[in-house]
Structure formats: C-alpha cells, structure tokens
Design an enzyme around this catalytic site. Structure first.
Site, PDB file in Angstrom:
ATOM      1  N   LYS A  97      -9.303  -5.865 -15.195  1.00  0.00           N
ATOM      2  CA  LYS A  97      -8.819  -4.489 -15.349  1.00  0.00           C
ATOM      3  C   LYS A  97      -9.127  -3.964 -16.760  1.00  0.00           C
ATOM      4  CE  LYS A  97      -4.930  -5.494 -12.225  1.00  0.00           C
ATOM      5  NZ  LYS A  97      -3.458  -5.433 -12.101  1.00  0.00           N
ATOM      6  N   TYR A 137      -5.784   0.343  -4.145  1.00  0.00           N
ATOM      7  CA  TYR A 137      -4.367  -0.043  -4.098  1.00  0.00           C
ATOM      8  C   TYR A 137      -3.613   0.650  -2.962  1.00  0.00           C
ATOM      9  CZ  TYR A 137      -4.368  -2.687  -8.512  1.00  0.00           C
ATOM     10  OH  TYR A 137      -4.573  -3.645  -9.488  1.00  0.00           O
ATOM     11  N   PHE A 145       5.479   2.750  -8.849  1.00  0.00           N
ATOM     12  CA  PHE A 145       4.489   2.603  -9.930  1.00  0.00           C
ATOM     13  C   PHE A 145       3.063   2.929  -9.476  1.00  0.00           C
ATOM     14  CE2 PHE A 145       5.338  -1.556  -8.004  1.00  0.00           C
ATOM     15  CZ  PHE A 145       4.065  -1.931  -7.573  1.00  0.00           C
ATOM     16  N   ARG A 173      -6.071 -16.992  -6.688  1.00  0.00           N
ATOM     17  CA  ARG A 173      -4.727 -16.478  -7.013  1.00  0.00           C
ATOM     18  C   ARG A 173      -3.966 -17.474  -7.903  1.00  0.00           C
ATOM     19  NH1 ARG A 173      -3.053 -11.209  -5.763  1.00  0.00           N
ATOM     20  NH2 ARG A 173      -0.950 -12.060  -5.650  1.00  0.00           N
ATOM     21  N   THR A 179       2.168 -12.271 -10.396  1.00  0.00           N
ATOM     22  CA  THR A 179       1.939 -10.860 -10.741  1.00  0.00           C
ATOM     23  C   THR A 179       2.550 -10.501 -12.098  1.00  0.00           C
ATOM     24  OG1 THR A 179       1.964 -10.327  -8.394  1.00  0.00           O
ATOM     25  CG2 THR A 179       2.316  -8.500  -9.917  1.00  0.00           C
ATOM     26  N   ARG A 190      -2.964 -15.073 -16.292  1.00  0.00           N
ATOM     27  CA  ARG A 190      -1.904 -14.159 -16.743  1.00  0.00           C
ATOM     28  C   ARG A 190      -0.872 -14.880 -17.610  1.00  0.00           C
ATOM     29  NH1 ARG A 190      -1.249 -11.346 -10.800  1.00  0.00           N
ATOM     30  NH2 ARG A 190      -2.687  -9.586 -11.083  1.00  0.00           N
ATOM     31  N   ASN A 200      -1.494  -6.711 -16.713  1.00  0.00           N
ATOM     32  CA  ASN A 200      -1.683  -8.129 -16.356  1.00  0.00           C
ATOM     33  C   ASN A 200      -3.154  -8.523 -16.162  1.00  0.00           C
ATOM     34  OD1 ASN A 200      -2.148  -7.018 -13.870  1.00  0.00           O
ATOM     35  ND2 ASN A 200      -0.388  -7.959 -12.839  1.00  0.00           N
ATOM     36  N   HIS A 203      -7.155  -8.615 -11.323  1.00  0.00           N
ATOM     37  CA  HIS A 203      -6.797  -8.460  -9.913  1.00  0.00           C
ATOM     38  C   HIS A 203      -7.519  -9.534  -9.100  1.00  0.00           C
ATOM     39  CE1 HIS A 203      -6.309  -6.721  -5.914  1.00  0.00           C
ATOM     40  NE2 HIS A 203      -7.576  -7.065  -5.731  1.00  0.00           N
ATOM     41  N   GLU A 214     -11.746  -5.483   0.308  1.00  0.00           N
ATOM     42  CA  GLU A 214     -12.000  -5.148  -1.107  1.00  0.00           C
ATOM     43  C   GLU A 214     -13.465  -5.382  -1.477  1.00  0.00           C
ATOM     44  OE1 GLU A 214      -7.415  -5.934  -2.655  1.00  0.00           O
ATOM     45  OE2 GLU A 214      -8.965  -7.399  -3.185  1.00  0.00           O
TER      46      GLU A 214
HETATM   47  P1  DAT Z   1      -1.057  -8.655  -7.694  1.00  0.00           P
HETATM   48  O1  DAT Z   1      -1.919  -7.922  -8.684  1.00  0.00           O
HETATM   49  O2  DAT Z   1      -0.544  -9.935  -8.265  1.00  0.00           O
HETATM   50  O3  DAT Z   1      -1.725  -8.829  -6.360  1.00  0.00           O
HETATM   51  P2  DAT Z   1       0.521  -6.576  -6.434  1.00  0.00           P
HETATM   52  O4  DAT Z   1      -0.580  -6.432  -5.449  1.00  0.00           O
HETATM   53  O5  DAT Z   1       1.908  -6.728  -5.916  1.00  0.00           O
HETATM   54  O6  DAT Z   1       0.263  -7.781  -7.442  1.00  0.00           O
HETATM   55  O7  DAT Z   1       0.512  -5.321  -7.396  1.00  0.00           O
HETATM   56  C1  DAT Z   1      -0.699  -4.776  -7.863  1.00  0.00           C
HETATM   57  C2  DAT Z   1      -0.532  -4.426  -9.320  1.00  0.00           C
HETATM   58  O8  DAT Z   1       0.477  -3.445  -9.458  1.00  0.00           O
HETATM   59  C3  DAT Z   1      -0.072  -5.572 -10.201  1.00  0.00           C
HETATM   60  O9  DAT Z   1      -1.137  -6.398 -10.602  1.00  0.00           O
HETATM   61  C4  DAT Z   1       0.539  -4.852 -11.337  1.00  0.00           C
HETATM   62  C5  DAT Z   1       1.146  -3.638 -10.675  1.00  0.00           C
HETATM   63  N1  DAT Z   1       2.570  -3.873 -10.388  1.00  0.00           N
HETATM   64  C6  DAT Z   1       3.089  -4.696  -9.443  1.00  0.00           C
HETATM   65  N2  DAT Z   1       4.423  -4.673  -9.464  1.00  0.00           N
HETATM   66  C7  DAT Z   1       4.770  -3.821 -10.443  1.00  0.00           C
HETATM   67  C8  DAT Z   1       6.002  -3.361 -10.978  1.00  0.00           C
HETATM   68  N3  DAT Z   1       7.160  -3.774 -10.492  1.00  0.00           N
HETATM   69  N4  DAT Z   1       5.950  -2.493 -12.007  1.00  0.00           N
HETATM   70  C9  DAT Z   1       4.786  -2.069 -12.492  1.00  0.00           C
HETATM   71  N5  DAT Z   1       3.597  -2.435 -12.054  1.00  0.00           N
HETATM   72  C10 DAT Z   1       3.575  -3.309 -11.035  1.00  0.00           C
HETATM   73 MG    MG Z   2      -2.249  -7.477  -4.880  1.00  0.00          MG
END
Ligand code: DAT
Ligand code: MG
Length: 239
Positions: A97, A137, A145, A173, A179, A190, A200, A203, A214
């Site tokens: 990212k 996303y 968010f 992963r 996350t 991370r 973080n 992705h 994706e």
């Molecule tokens: P990951 O990236 O581990 O697959 P995710 O798909 O649940 O996690 O979420 C995508 C992204 O969204 C994540 O990398 C960071 C952001 N994110 C997730 N939960 C969040 C939260 N509670 N507050 C802010 N950003 C968040």
């Molecule tokens: Mg995800």
C-alpha cells in the site's frame, strides 16, 4: 488455471529428456520417436539390436541406450510429478500500500515472499483511482472506515503483485500477520514493520475466490508470466 500455472522443473526437464532421447533414437536406434515415446510407458521393445551396427556405432548405440535407460523412467516420473504439482500450485494477489511504498519497504516485503520460496509472476506500480480502490475493497463498503480506506489506497503509488506457490494464499496471510499490527506476531510483516491498522502497509487475498477476483481486477492474463524458477527443484520435492 492450475495446470497452466505449473510449468514445473519436472515438466521442462522431462520434456527435454524425452525430446533429446527421441532425436538420439532416430539417429542411432531403430524405432526413432515412436520407440522413445513408447518407452516412457514400457521399456520393452526398444533394446537396440547391436548386431546391426558396426563396432563404433554399437558403442554409440550402447551409450544411447544406457543413458536412455536412466533418463526415460526419470522423465516419465517427472511428468507424473508435474501432474501432482499442477493440482497444488496456487496464486495470490499481494499489494504494498502507499504507506509501504513511501516508507521504502518494497524490497523488504518482496524479499520475505521470495526467501520463503514463493514465485513472483506479476508485478506493477500504479496509483489506483478512488473508483478502483472501491472495487478492490467492495466487500467492506458497509464499514465505517470504507471511504477513508479507499482514499488512502488511492493516495499514492501501490505495488500490485501476484505470487505463486503451494499454499501461497493462506501462507501469504501468515507472512503478512493480523490486520491490526498491534495484534500481529513479531516476525510477520505487519508485526515487524507497522503500528496501526490504518497504515498496515500490505494487502493479501484472504481466500481462493478473493485471490481469483483480485488477480483479475489488477492484472490482465498476459501480464502474468509462466516460468520455471531454477530453484524450484530445491523448494519442492517428496522424499
Ligand atoms: P486485511 O487487510 O487483513 O485483509 P480487512 O480485509 O478486514 O483486513 O480490511 C482491509 C483493510 O481495511 C485493512 O488492511 C485495514 C483497513 N481496516 C480494517 N479494519 C479497520 C478498522 N477497524 N479501522 C480502520 N481501518 C481498518
Ligand atoms: Mg482483506
């Protein structure tokens, strides 16, 4: 898709052995290509009749036969290996990212996947549009968010990659970590390199279906490269 993915060491080596043997056979052993092909299934019927050759030709034929004796079963075995391998190889989508790119972590992140033994088959750098980020996303569109997340993803250059390997989706992963970096184990990307969930740095697809979608969103099929990595025979193998 999986059979196209696994152009394994076994496949290449087996094909070159079979092809070399086949050429050699057509010069020095009666039966030529057909005999070589048949011999991958059964070795009976391809023993050269040495009496039909002069002394030197006999020696050549013997050498050809001896090398074929070892090479052909090995080639047949390797083709079988390729079948097994084709079923297990998979691909995942990984993105660095904008925060990871700006912090100079591209090489660090790539090297963790590379050193593990996974194979890079696609890579690009781009600044995603907001619309593209929303597509990427889309499953999070109900989350509070979501808008900020999409703004962030489209705020600067992103490295999009496709990595290939046995178990790469799930293990990718693991390499990435939880996350929320506060909950990521040390030793993960991370865990070692990020502090808060909003930054973080990386992705990774979370399952086979997401990986497929994706990869298709970020890459055209012709942007992905099928190749054999010379180290594969040292990364994969059964004893
Ligand atoms: P990951 O990236 O581990 O697959 P995710 O798909 O649940 O996690 O979420 C995508 C992204 O969204 C994540 O990398 C960071 C952001 N994110 C997730 N939960 C969040 C939260 N509670 N507050 C802010 N950003 C968040
Ligand atoms: Mg995800």
């Amino acid at each position: 898709m999986s059979s196209q993915i696994c152009r394994s060491v076994a496949s290449r080596a087996a094909r070159s052995i079979l092809s070399a043997y086949s050429k050699q056979s057509s010069r020095s052993i009666s039966g030529g290509r057909a005999a070589a092909a048949a011999a991958t299934v059964s070795l009976r019927g391809v023993v050269p009749s040495l009496a039909a050759y002069g002394r030197e030709e006999s020696a050549n034929a013997s050498r050809a036969w001896i090398s074929g004796l070892f090479a052909l079963p090995a080639a047949a075995y390797m083709l079988q290996e390729q079948e097994a391998c084709a079923a297990e190889m998979e691909r995942t989508f990984i993105a660095i990212k904008p925060d990871g790119v700006q912090r100079g972590l591209i090489a660090e992140i790539i090297s963790r996947f590379e050193r593990k033994g996974f194979k890079l088959v696609g890579i690009k750098i781009l600044v995603p549009s907001k619309d593209f980020a929303q597509k990427h996303y889309h499953d999070l569109k109900e989350r509070p968010f979501f808008n900020g997340l999409c703004d962030f993803l489209s705020s600067g250059p992103v490295i999009g990659m496709v990595w290939e390997g046995e178990g790469v989706i799930k293990y990718g992963r693991k390499l990435i970590g939880a996350t929320d970096p506060q909950k990521s184990e040390p030793g993960t990307i991370r865990g070692d390199l990020a502090v808060v969930v909003g930054r973080n740095i990386i992705h990774g697809s979370d399952g086979p279906e997401t990986a497929k979608d994706e990869i298709a969103l970020w890459f055209k099929p012709e942007e992905l490269v099928n190749y054999t990595n010379n180290a594969e025979k040292w990364i994969y193998g059964d004893n």
